[in-house]
Design a protein around this motif. Structure first.
Motif, mmCIF file in Angstrom:
data_model
loop_
_atom_site.group_PDB
_atom_site.id
_atom_site.type_symbol
_atom_site.label_atom_id
_atom_site.label_comp_id
_atom_site.label_asym_id
_atom_site.label_seq_id
_atom_site.Cartn_x
_atom_site.Cartn_y
_atom_site.Cartn_z
ATOM 1 N N LEU A 1 78.148 59.115 20.248
ATOM 2 C CA LEU A 1 79.457 58.661 20.740
ATOM 3 C C LEU A 1 79.897 57.381 20.046
ATOM 4 O O LEU A 1 81.068 57.224 19.677
ATOM 5 N N VAL A 2 78.971 56.458 19.838
ATOM 6 C CA VAL A 2 79.290 55.197 19.166
ATOM 7 C C VAL A 2 79.706 55.446 17.716
ATOM 8 O O VAL A 2 80.709 54.900 17.243
ATOM 9 N N VAL A 3 78.950 56.290 17.004
ATOM 10 C CA VAL A 3 79.282 56.602 15.614
ATOM 11 C C VAL A 3 80.626 57.322 15.542
ATOM 12 O O VAL A 3 81.472 56.994 14.703
ATOM 13 N N PHE A 4 80.850 58.292 16.422
ATOM 14 C CA PHE A 4 82.124 59.015 16.433
ATOM 15 C C PHE A 4 83.286 58.061 16.689
ATOM 16 O O PHE A 4 84.300 58.105 15.990
ATOM 17 N N ALA A 5 83.139 57.190 17.679
ATOM 18 C CA ALA A 5 84.212 56.234 17.996
ATOM 19 C C ALA A 5 84.467 55.303 16.816
ATOM 20 O O ALA A 5 85.627 55.017 16.488
ATOM 21 N N GLY A 6 83.395 54.845 16.169
ATOM 22 C CA GLY A 6 83.568 53.970 15.005
ATOM 23 C C GLY A 6 84.294 54.665 13.875
ATOM 24 O O GLY A 6 85.191 54.085 13.247
ATOM 25 N N LEU A 7 83.919 55.906 13.593
ATOM 26 C CA LEU A 7 84.585 56.658 12.535
ATOM 27 C C LEU A 7 86.038 56.966 12.890
ATOM 28 O O LEU A 7 86.918 56.925 12.024
ATOM 29 N N LYS A 8 86.293 57.269 14.147
ATOM 30 C CA LYS A 8 87.660 57.584 14.587
ATOM 31 C C LYS A 8 88.554 56.347 14.485
ATOM 32 O O LYS A 8 89.672 56.418 13.962
ATOM 33 N N VAL A 9 88.058 55.202 14.949
ATOM 34 C CA VAL A 9 88.837 53.961 14.904
ATOM 35 C C VAL A 9 89.061 53.517 13.461
ATOM 36 O O VAL A 9 90.129 53.017 13.117
ATOM 37 N N ALA A 10 88.055 53.719 12.593
ATOM 38 C CA ALA A 10 88.168 53.322 11.185
ATOM 39 C C ALA A 10 89.030 54.287 10.375
ATOM 40 O O ALA A 10 89.303 54.042 9.206
ATOM 41 N N GLY A 11 89.454 55.400 10.989
ATOM 42 C CA GLY A 11 90.297 56.363 10.295
ATOM 43 C C GLY A 11 89.550 57.240 9.307
ATOM 44 O O GLY A 11 90.150 57.789 8.392
ATOM 45 N N GLN A 12 88.241 57.402 9.481
ATOM 46 C CA GLN A 12 87.433 58.191 8.576
ATOM 47 C C GLN A 12 87.345 59.662 8.976
ATOM 48 O O GLN A 12 86.741 60.442 8.252
ATOM 49 N N LEU A 13 87.913 60.009 10.096
ATOM 50 C CA LEU A 13 87.927 61.406 10.543
ATOM 51 C C LEU A 13 89.325 61.977 10.356
ATOM 52 O O LEU A 13 90.312 61.245 10.381
ATOM 53 N N PRO A 14 89.431 63.289 10.168
ATOM 54 C CA PRO A 14 90.759 63.901 10.013
ATOM 55 C C PRO A 14 91.647 63.611 11.226
ATOM 56 O O PRO A 14 91.166 63.454 12.353
ATOM 57 N N ALA A 15 92.935 63.554 10.997
ATOM 58 C CA ALA A 15 93.886 63.260 12.069
ATOM 59 C C ALA A 15 93.856 64.320 13.167
ATOM 60 O O ALA A 15 94.191 64.037 14.317
ATOM 61 N N SER A 16 93.443 65.531 12.814
ATOM 62 C CA SER A 16 93.393 66.603 13.804
ATOM 63 C C SER A 16 92.209 66.450 14.770
ATOM 64 O O SER A 16 92.138 67.156 15.772
ATOM 65 N N THR A 17 91.278 65.543 14.474
ATOM 66 C CA THR A 17 90.120 65.327 15.338
ATOM 67 C C THR A 17 90.570 64.576 16.583
ATOM 68 O O THR A 17 91.185 63.520 16.491
ATOM 69 N N ILE A 18 90.260 65.140 17.747
ATOM 70 C CA ILE A 18 90.658 64.498 19.003
ATOM 71 C C ILE A 18 89.426 63.894 19.686
ATOM 72 O O ILE A 18 88.292 64.221 19.359
ATOM 73 N N TRP A 19 89.681 63.021 20.633
ATOM 74 C CA TRP A 19 88.595 62.325 21.320
ATOM 75 C C TRP A 19 87.714 63.270 22.119
ATOM 76 O O TRP A 19 86.539 63.001 22.325
ATOM 77 N N LEU A 20 88.268 64.394 22.573
ATOM 78 C CA LEU A 20 87.449 65.357 23.309
ATOM 79 C C LEU A 20 86.369 65.998 22.426
ATOM 80 O O LEU A 20 85.358 66.473 22.930
ATOM 81 N N ASP A 21 86.591 65.967 21.109
ATOM 82 C CA ASP A 21 85.561 66.468 20.196
ATOM 83 C C ASP A 21 84.279 65.648 20.307
ATOM 84 O O ASP A 21 83.194 66.146 20.031
ATOM 85 N N SER A 22 84.421 64.403 20.702
ATOM 86 C CA SER A 22 83.250 63.535 20.815
ATOM 87 C C SER A 22 82.280 64.048 21.878
ATOM 88 O O SER A 22 81.067 63.882 21.742
ATOM 89 N N ILE A 23 82.783 64.690 22.915
ATOM 90 C CA ILE A 23 81.911 65.223 23.963
ATOM 91 C C ILE A 23 81.050 66.360 23.413
ATOM 92 O O ILE A 23 79.844 66.424 23.672
ATOM 93 N N LEU A 24 81.660 67.231 22.630
ATOM 94 C CA LEU A 24 80.915 68.328 22.020
ATOM 95 C C LEU A 24 79.875 67.796 21.029
ATOM 96 O O LEU A 24 78.720 68.248 21.022
ATOM 97 N N ILE A 25 80.266 66.830 20.226
ATOM 98 C CA ILE A 25 79.342 66.235 19.266
ATOM 99 C C ILE A 25 78.200 65.544 19.986
ATOM 100 O O ILE A 25 77.034 65.680 19.614
ATOM 101 N N ALA A 26 78.523 64.794 21.037
ATOM 102 C CA ALA A 26 77.485 64.095 21.806
ATOM 103 C C ALA A 26 76.528 65.089 22.457
ATOM 104 O O ALA A 26 75.322 64.842 22.508
ATOM 105 N N ALA A 27 77.045 66.207 22.940
ATOM 106 C CA ALA A 27 76.179 67.220 23.542
ATOM 107 C C ALA A 27 75.239 67.828 22.502
ATOM 108 O O ALA A 27 74.051 68.031 22.775
ATOM 109 N N ARG A 28 75.752 68.095 21.314
ATOM 110 C CA ARG A 28 74.903 68.650 20.250
ATOM 111 C C ARG A 28 73.815 67.659 19.849
ATOM 112 O O ARG A 28 72.651 68.032 19.675
#
Length: 180
Positions: A29-56
């Motif tokens: 979750l921390v890495v995802f949030a950092g990448l999202k805030v830094a603009g390193q993820l595609p614009a189509s990536t939404i915050w709810l994706d972080s839950i799926l990533i965190a679960a994996r």
């Protein structure tokens, strides 16, 4: 080994798997949030994706945590928690996780017929797993070292020791006091 010892070890493996799963999920979750805030993820990536990533990552972390617990039981059997370096423990956890996850993913891909994991996939999964594994190993040891005096030290300070008499003898030897 008696039944109590087997269940105690199994409880330790499951407990460590849960702790590692939670730690890996939080790190993801921390890495995802950092990448999202830094603009390193595609614009189509939404915050709810972080839950799926965190679960994996939590699932992968729980598997690696269980394997790490089994390895620790073999390598550190009978040692006191206070005698183990958190840094070395963390490095060992990072190495095990960094090697285990790409190997596991490659084996799973080969068994499913997808072929080998790409070099980029091996490096990415290996480096993230090593980072998360090192953090989880070091933090779980520090947590156990902190909890040991609160729980009374005793046999809980010994790793893998199922026999209370052997634990007491080992504890007395560690303190350099004669056994009474």
């Amino acid at each position: 080994m008696n039944t109590d010892g087997i269940f105690r070890r199994l409880r330790g493996v499951v407990g460590n798997a849960v702790v590692w799963g939670a730690a890996w999920s939080a790190c993801a979750l921390v890495v995802f949030a950092g990448l999202k805030v830094a603009g390193q993820l595609p614009a189509s990536t939404i915050w709810l994706d972080s839950i799926l990533i965190a679960a994996r990552f939590g699932f992968a972390g729980s598997i690696v945590g269980g394997v790490f617990s089994l390895v620790v039981g073999l390598l550190y059997h009978g040692r006191r928690l206070s005698d183990i370096s958190a840094v070395r423990f963390g490095i060992g956890g990072g190495l095990l996780a960094g090697l285990f996850v790409p190997t596991f993913l490659t084996a799973a891909r080969l068994l499913s017929g997808d072929g080998f994991l790409t070099l980029e996939g091996i490096l990415l999964n290996g480096s993230l797993s090593a980072l998360f594994g090192g953090v989880a190993a070091g933090a779980s040891l520090k947590l156990a070292q902190h909890a040991d005096p609160l729980l009374g030290g005793g046999t809980s300070g010994m790793l893998g020791s199922g026999d209370r008499l052997a634990s007491a003898v080992g504890e007395d030897r560690a303190r350099r006091q004669p056994v009474r």
